[in-house]
Scaffold this motif. Structure first.
Motif, PDB file in Angstrom:
ATOM      1  N   LEU A  79       0.833  -1.193   0.000  1.00 48.78           N
ATOM      2  CA  LEU A  79       0.000   0.000   0.000  1.00 48.78           C
ATOM      3  C   LEU A  79       0.875   1.253   0.000  1.00 48.78           C
ATOM      4  CD1 LEU A  79      -2.668  -1.070   2.649  1.00 48.78           C
ATOM      5  CD2 LEU A  79      -2.849  -1.217   0.158  1.00 48.78           C
ATOM      6  N   TRP A  80       0.271   2.364  -0.436  1.00 49.00           N
ATOM      7  CA  TRP A  80       1.036   3.618  -0.470  1.00 49.00           C
ATOM      8  C   TRP A  80       1.454   4.033   0.928  1.00 49.00           C
ATOM      9  CZ3 TRP A  80      -0.032   8.505   1.620  1.00 49.00           C
ATOM     10  CH2 TRP A  80       0.798   9.531   1.185  1.00 49.00           C
ATOM     11  N   SER A  81       0.587   3.840   1.896  1.00 46.68           N
ATOM     12  CA  SER A  81       0.909   4.252   3.263  1.00 46.68           C
ATOM     13  C   SER A  81       2.040   3.425   3.852  1.00 46.68           C
ATOM     14  CB  SER A  81      -0.330   4.138   4.159  1.00 46.68           C
ATOM     15  OG  SER A  81      -0.829   2.814   4.144  1.00 46.68           O
ATOM     16  N   GLU A  82       2.240   2.220   3.340  1.00 45.43           N
ATOM     17  CA  GLU A  82       3.325   1.372   3.849  1.00 45.43           C
ATOM     18  C   GLU A  82       4.689   1.807   3.344  1.00 45.43           C
ATOM     19  OE1 GLU A  82       0.618  -2.717   4.186  1.00 45.43           O
ATOM     20  OE2 GLU A  82       2.202  -2.551   2.684  1.00 45.43           O
ATOM     21  N   THR A  94      -6.260  11.415   7.565  1.00 45.76           N
ATOM     22  CA  THR A  94      -6.757  10.094   7.155  1.00 45.76           C
ATOM     23  C   THR A  94      -7.398  10.153   5.768  1.00 45.76           C
ATOM     24  OG1 THR A  94      -7.177   9.545   9.481  1.00 45.76           O
ATOM     25  CG2 THR A  94      -8.276   8.198   7.800  1.00 45.76           C
ATOM     26  N   LYS A  95      -8.132  11.221   5.480  1.00 42.08           N
ATOM     27  CA  LYS A  95      -8.790  11.355   4.181  1.00 42.08           C
ATOM     28  C   LYS A  95      -7.769  11.496   3.058  1.00 42.08           C
ATOM     29  CE  LYS A  95     -12.771  13.714   2.106  1.00 42.08           C
ATOM     30  NZ  LYS A  95     -13.623  12.520   2.220  1.00 42.08           N
ATOM     31  N   GLU A  96      -6.690  12.252   3.311  1.00 37.15           N
ATOM     32  CA  GLU A  96      -5.665  12.420   2.285  1.00 37.15           C
ATOM     33  C   GLU A  96      -4.912  11.115   2.042  1.00 37.15           C
ATOM     34  OE1 GLU A  96      -3.353  14.123  -0.635  1.00 37.15           O
ATOM     35  OE2 GLU A  96      -5.241  14.763   0.281  1.00 37.15           O
ATOM     36  N   ILE A  97      -4.685  10.349   3.103  1.00 36.15           N
ATOM     37  CA  ILE A  97      -4.017   9.052   2.921  1.00 36.15           C
ATOM     38  C   ILE A  97      -4.864   8.138   2.040  1.00 36.15           C
ATOM     39  CG2 ILE A  97      -3.328   6.949   4.121  1.00 36.15           C
ATOM     40  CD1 ILE A  97      -2.328   8.631   6.413  1.00 36.15           C
ATOM     41  N   ILE A 103      -5.136   6.858  -5.715  1.00 37.75           N
ATOM     42  CA  ILE A 103      -4.308   7.275  -6.860  1.00 37.75           C
ATOM     43  C   ILE A 103      -3.174   6.291  -7.077  1.00 37.75           C
ATOM     44  CG2 ILE A 103      -2.789   9.086  -7.726  1.00 37.75           C
ATOM     45  CD1 ILE A 103      -4.463  11.123  -6.199  1.00 37.75           C
ATOM     46  N   PHE A 104      -2.583   5.801  -5.995  1.00 36.24           N
ATOM     47  CA  PHE A 104      -1.503   4.819  -6.085  1.00 36.24           C
ATOM     48  C   PHE A 104      -2.019   3.517  -6.704  1.00 36.24           C
ATOM     49  CE2 PHE A 104       1.156   1.439  -4.170  1.00 36.24           C
ATOM     50  CZ  PHE A 104       2.397   1.847  -4.632  1.00 36.24           C
ATOM     51  N   GLU A 105      -3.251   3.138  -6.381  1.00 36.94           N
ATOM     52  CA  GLU A 105      -3.849   1.936  -6.965  1.00 36.94           C
ATOM     53  C   GLU A 105      -4.030   2.110  -8.471  1.00 36.94           C
ATOM     54  OE1 GLU A 105      -5.429  -1.847  -7.244  1.00 36.94           O
ATOM     55  OE2 GLU A 105      -4.394  -0.877  -5.567  1.00 36.94           O
ATOM     56  N   LEU A 106      -4.424   3.293  -8.909  1.00 42.90           N
ATOM     57  CA  LEU A 106      -4.539   3.561 -10.343  1.00 42.90           C
ATOM     58  C   LEU A 106      -3.182   3.444 -11.029  1.00 42.90           C
ATOM     59  CD1 LEU A 106      -6.102   4.640 -12.836  1.00 42.90           C
ATOM     60  CD2 LEU A 106      -5.579   6.961 -12.019  1.00 42.90           C
ATOM     61  N   THR A 107      -2.156   4.008 -10.411  1.00 39.11           N
ATOM     62  CA  THR A 107      -0.814   3.967 -10.996  1.00 39.11           C
ATOM     63  C   THR A 107      -0.282   2.542 -11.067  1.00 39.11           C
ATOM     64  OG1 THR A 107      -0.380   6.173 -10.101  1.00 39.11           O
ATOM     65  CG2 THR A 107       1.522   4.867 -10.785  1.00 39.11           C
ATOM     66  N   GLY A 168       5.993  12.064  -2.463  1.00 40.77           N
ATOM     67  CA  GLY A 168       5.296  10.891  -2.983  1.00 40.77           C
ATOM     68  C   GLY A 168       3.814  11.086  -3.187  1.00 40.77           C
ATOM     69  N   THR A 169       3.292  12.297  -3.009  1.00 45.34           N
ATOM     70  CA  THR A 169       1.872  12.549  -3.184  1.00 45.34           C
ATOM     71  C   THR A 169       1.603  13.180  -4.548  1.00 45.34           C
ATOM     72  OG1 THR A 169       2.018  14.754  -2.182  1.00 45.34           O
ATOM     73  CG2 THR A 169       1.574  12.880  -0.720  1.00 45.34           C
ATOM     74  N   VAL A 170       0.413  12.937  -5.063  1.00 46.84           N
ATOM     75  CA  VAL A 170      -0.036  13.540  -6.321  1.00 46.84           C
ATOM     76  C   VAL A 170      -1.025  14.641  -5.965  1.00 46.84           C
ATOM     77  CG1 VAL A 170      -1.173  13.149  -8.523  1.00 46.84           C
ATOM     78  CG2 VAL A 170       0.293  11.373  -7.547  1.00 46.84           C
TER      79      VAL A 170
END
Length: 520
Positions: A79-82, A94-97, A103-107, A168-170
């Motif tokens: 996961l992105w948070s990991e 929490t909402k931004e995570i 978005i990370f799942e799309l990428t 690392g954020t979009v």
């Protein structure tokens, strides 16, 4: 020592090879799976080198221990948070995570899709072409132009990489996907060809060389236990995920965020793209089956079949005698066929006379109302009474036979009934909007159809509703079962008096009691 013909024991001069010591039964068994994997690896290496040498079976040592099979390749599920440390994670809400996770799942999905498209080319298409397992024309028909779609997804990845910040954020993704999504229309040709591609692949699997190659690929680690068609179907399954991914990103995007409006527009765009692809795919599937229809009599040819652009549903059913039929419900015609093979070509032989939807009557039969297996056979046997059955027939009994059809389970029976009633409802609605005269005739036909759906006694005389002229309007898209039921009930409630019977109708009613109905 050996015995002589005289019965005396004489020394033997024949040399005997001593038996080797067997330490384990495993030494006597060839590791088939692992050997097949290694042979497949050698085949790929030889094909990539182009040296033309045929792969040889590897020689195993007498006392070597079989190696364990290589585990299948697994996809990265991080996961992105990991990927963040504790300090970084504390700087995001929490909402931004959750938004960044979407978005990370799309990428990551784009990366996986590119890898699968490249794998389909390098591990399946190219080796089969170099080894002459399939011709170039056959491979093109099955694989399509997969290479053309790789740059499309690589471009999205490049744009997302530019939009990614040092942390690392979009920040904003809306404008990127709004401008990129229309390019997915390039998949119309690929999705439209999938039915023909799957049929050709299934046919080629009858070739032992093709079957052996695909089996070795399936046993190899790179396949992740997926067969070739699973890889070829990945682009289609990816397309239907885009609306879900975009809605997930939008759900975790604050209303005041600049992406909110763009993401809503993106969801609308992808829905339009998918609707267009589905329409083209449906037209291609419809034409594919129309081309495979085989007529025994020119009188079976209905011009509405050739003009049809949509196939509402189709599948394998059984008639009363137990014969397997493949039934097609086009927008305006119901066609019953028998699957046959002509010179290694699968086709569908039209069975009896096709029933126009405007002349169709559907009867929902209860379990046990009919014995399947034929009247003569059923009279002298204790066969179980049929379940999950319904009947279709002409409104005018003089036009053709009725057909009692059996489905595998109650769920598919209800699906068939809903689809049939939906098609009838659309035709009735089109005719009602055509002219007042046709509207009155359609109303009486609707009452007849609804009543006959509830009846179970096939020997009871039934009135024949007059048929209406054909509609020149183009076919409508597939209706829903809900609209069908509501339209039928409305039509039946509006018609309070039965239609006036003509002399011809009275003659038909008089002959119903003497008519011998043929059940097929």
């Amino acid at each position: 020592m050996r015995w002589s013909p005289r019965g005396k024991c004489e020394p033997s001069t024949k040399r005997v090879r001593p038996l080797g010591r067997v330490t384990s039964l495993a030494n006597l068994i060839s590791p088939v799976k692992n050997g097949a994997v290694r042979r497949f690896g050698q085949t790929l290496q030889a094909s990539f080198r182009g040296d033309g040498r045929s792969p040889s079976v590897p020689q195993h040592k007498a006392c070597s221990k079989a190696a364990a099979p290589t585990p299948p390749k697994r996809r990265n599920s991080t996961l992105w948070s990991e990927t963040l440390d504790v300090h970084q994670k504390g700087t995001f809400s929490t909402k931004e995570i959750k938004r960044q996770e979407a978005i990370f799942e799309l990428t990551r999905g784009e990366q996986d899709l590119i890898e699968d498209l490249q794998l389909a080319r390098k591990a399946y298409h190219d080796p089969m072409l170099k080894l002459s397992i399939m011709s170039e024309e056959e491979l093109t028909a099955i694989f399509g132009d997969l290479d053309a779609y790789i740059p499309l997804h690589e471009d999205l990845l490049a744009q997302l990489a530019k939009a990614t910040g040092p942390d690392g954020t979009v920040g904003e993704i809306g404008e990127i996907v709004v401008n990129w999504l229309p390019r997915l229309n390039a998949y119309r040709a690929y999705c439209s060809n999938q039915l023909a591609a799957k049929a050709l692949l299934d046919q080629k699997k009858q070739d032992p060389r093709v079957q052996d190659f695909l089996q070795r690929c399936l046993e190899s680690p790179f396949s992740r236990k997926l067969d070739l068609w699973s890889f070829l179907d990945i682009p289609r399954s990816r397309l239907v995920k885009y609306p879900l991914l975009l809605r997930e990103i939008l759900r975790h995007t604050p209303p005041e965020h600049p992406d909110t409006t763009s993401l809503e527009q993106a969801v609308s765009i992808i829905q339009g793209v998918l609707a267009d692809i589905n329409m083209k795919k449906g037209e291609s599937e419809c034409q594919y089956y129309i081309d495979k229809l085989e007529y025994l009599d020119d009188r079976q040819r209905d011009p509405r079949i050739e003009q049809c652009k949509s196939l509402l549903c189709h599948g394998e059913l059984r008639n009363k005698s137990g014969t397997k039929l493949h039934v097609f419900l086009f927008t305006e015609v119901l066609v019953l066929t028998r699957p046959v093979t002509r010179n290694d070509r699968h086709c569908f032989q039209v069975y009896r006379q096709p029933i126009p939807v405007q002349d169709l009557v559907v009867e929902d039969l209860q379990d046990g109302d009919v014995r399947m297996g034929g009247s003569f056979r059923g009279a002298f046997s204790n066969a179980d009474k049929a379940k999950n059955i319904f009947r279709v027939r002409f409104q005018d009994p003089a036009q053709g036979q009725s057909h009692t059809l059996q489905v595998n389970d109650i769920f598919h029976k209800q699906q068939w009934l809903n689809c049939l009633r939906s098609a009838m409802s659309v035709i009735q609605s089109e005719a009602s909007a055509a002219s007042p005269d046709v509207r009155s005739k359609r109303r009486s036909s609707t009452v007849s159809a609804v009543v006959h759906m509830e009846e179970t006694d096939e020997n009871q005389p039934q009135s024949a509703a007059p048929s209406s002229p054909e509609s020149d309007e183009p076919p409508s898209p597939t209706p829903s079962a809900t609209s069908t039921l509501s339209t039928s009930s409305t039509s039946s409630s509006n018609s309070t008096s039965p239609p006036r019977k003509s002399k011809k109708d009275k003659r038909v009613l008089c002959s119903l009691g003497k008519r011998k109905e043929t059940m097929v």
